[in-house]
Design an enzyme around this catalytic site. Structure first.
Site, short mmCIF file in Angstrom:
data_model
loop_
_atom_site.label_atom_id
_atom_site.label_comp_id
_atom_site.label_asym_id
_atom_site.label_seq_id
_atom_site.Cartn_x
_atom_site.Cartn_y
_atom_site.Cartn_z
N LYS A 289 0.87 -1.20 -0.07
CA LYS A 289 0.08 -0.01 0.14
C LYS A 289 0.85 1.12 0.08
O LYS A 289 1.98 1.30 0.70
CB LYS A 289 -0.94 -0.13 1.18
CG LYS A 289 -1.94 -1.19 1.22
CD LYS A 289 -2.76 -1.42 2.43
CE LYS A 289 -1.55 -1.60 3.62
NZ LYS A 289 -2.50 -1.84 5.01
N THR B 202 -7.18 9.01 9.76
CA THR B 202 -6.97 7.99 8.98
C THR B 202 -6.51 6.56 9.97
O THR B 202 -5.96 5.73 9.59
CB THR B 202 -5.49 8.14 8.26
OG1 THR B 202 -4.56 8.70 9.30
CG2 THR B 202 -5.76 9.44 7.41
N GLY C 45 -7.00 3.24 11.48
CA GLY C 45 -7.64 2.27 11.26
C GLY C 45 -7.94 1.83 9.69
O GLY C 45 -8.40 0.95 9.21
N THR C 46 -7.11 2.56 8.87
CA THR C 46 -7.23 2.37 7.22
C THR C 46 -6.84 1.11 6.96
O THR C 46 -7.49 0.48 6.01
CB THR C 46 -6.46 3.43 6.54
OG1 THR C 46 -5.07 3.61 7.10
CG2 THR C 46 -7.33 4.90 6.63
N GLY C 47 -5.79 0.74 7.52
CA GLY C 47 -5.03 -0.57 7.16
C GLY C 47 -6.06 -1.86 7.36
O GLY C 47 -6.13 -2.71 6.50
N CYS C 48 -6.63 -1.81 8.83
CA CYS C 48 -7.36 -2.80 8.94
C CYS C 48 -8.75 -2.75 8.12
O CYS C 48 -9.08 -4.06 7.69
CB CYS C 48 -8.09 -2.54 10.53
SG CYS C 48 -6.94 -2.25 11.76
O1 PXL Z 1 -4.32 -0.06 12.45
C1 PXL Z 1 -3.39 -1.15 13.01
C2 PXL Z 1 -4.13 -1.54 14.04
C3 PXL Z 1 -4.70 -2.84 14.45
N1 PXL Z 1 -5.29 -3.37 15.51
C4 PXL Z 1 -5.26 -2.59 16.31
C5 PXL Z 1 -4.89 -1.38 16.48
C6 PXL Z 1 -4.32 -0.77 15.42
C7 PXL Z 1 -3.80 0.73 15.60
O2 PXL Z 1 -3.82 1.22 16.40
O3 PXL Z 1 -5.13 -0.57 17.57
C8 PXL Z 1 -5.86 -3.28 17.59
#
Ligand code: PXL
Length: 265
Positions: A175, A206, A208-211
């Site tokens: 990404k 932004t 939590g964008t990856g999740c």
């Molecule tokens: O975005 C990565 C991520 C994944 N999982 C948890 C997170 C974070 C970012 O803070 O807290 C539980």
């Protein structure tokens, strides 16, 4: 139509923008039935991570046994797994239950710098999880750590995506959010490279964008979209969620998972 069943194995974000919470919101909005196995709990808000509490590996394995022994699972997404023992346990169960639709988001560090994967657990991720992976979704810093390749250009991203596939995953999406230029994502599926151009939004929301991207990708795979189309849908989903974020909290706010529903009206 038969509803797709999607499972996330990840950490809890008490502020609701990332982790398990982002995953379940994404699954629901995209029309899938969401399930969750917790690997860790974080005490967290939009300003940062105040605490990290991994679960005992047995507790993670037992949750997986409970789900898989009863319910059909069409795809799995992993996020924050924190430690090598948890990764080993998760990999063993994924193998036991013959999971073949696996999206791995190799979460390593939160925005403020808190570690969500212990440094010594990277090797377990590479050795145990990557061979089971359908598609891995690192950002540039994560791809650099996994491959050892320094990434500053789109050409570097392509090299890294190919390296990831040579390391054992079926496909890789690197990404481009951390590029100095416009954010292009790169997909390599073991055969072809595909570029996904994007737009950079001037926003601090932004978190939590990856999740969210990886969760949307897992839904696409569960719904039997071809990989290239599932990546496009996931990119569209997260881009809209960033563009339509509403201010929540005092720091880096979450994306707006509900924006997709508004678009459908
Ligand atoms: O975005 C990565 C991520 C994944 N999982 C948890 C997170 C974070 C970012 O803070 O807290 C539980």
């Amino acid at each position: 139509m038969k509803i797709s069943h999607v499972l996330t194995i990840a950490g809890s974000d008490s502020s609701g923008g990332a982790g398990i919470q982002a995953d379940l919101k994404t699954f629901t909005v995209l029309g899938a039935y969401g399930m969750s196995v917790l690997a860790a709990v974080t005490a967290q808000n939009t300003l940062g991570v105040q605490g990290v509490y991994p679960l005992p590996p047995d507790a993670v394995g037992e949750q997986m046994e409970s789900v898989f022994s009863d319910i059909r699972v069409d795809s799995v997404k992993t996020g924050m797994l924190f430690s090598a023992p948890i990764i080993s346990e998760v990999a063993a169960k994924l193998h036991k239950f013959e999971v073949n639709n696996l999206v791995v988001d190799p979460v390593m560090v939160a925005k403020g710098g808190s570690r969500l994967l212990q440094e010594e657990a990277t090797e377990a991720l590479i050795d145990k999880l990557m061979p089971l992976t359908t598609v891995i979704t690192p950002n540039i810093p994560e791809a650099e750590i996994l491959t050892g390749i320094k990434i500053t250009t789109i050409s570097d991203m392509k090299t890294a995506a190919k390296r990831l596939v040579s390391m054992g995953v079926q496909a890789a999406v690197v990404k481009g959010g951390h590029l100095a230029t416009e954010p292009v994502d790169i997909l390599y599926d073991g055969d072809k490279i595909k570029e996904y151009p994007g737009k950079r939004w001037q926003t601090k929301n932004t978190h939590g964008t990856g999740c969210t991207f990886a969760a949307a990708l897992a839904v696409g795979l569960a719904q039997k979209l071809p990989l290239a189309a599932a990546v496009q849908q996931a990119k569209d989903f997260v881009s809209l969620a960033i563009a339509r974020a509403v201010p929540i909290g005092h720091g880096h706010g979450p994306t707006n998972h509900l924006a997709w529903l508004e678009k459908q009206k």
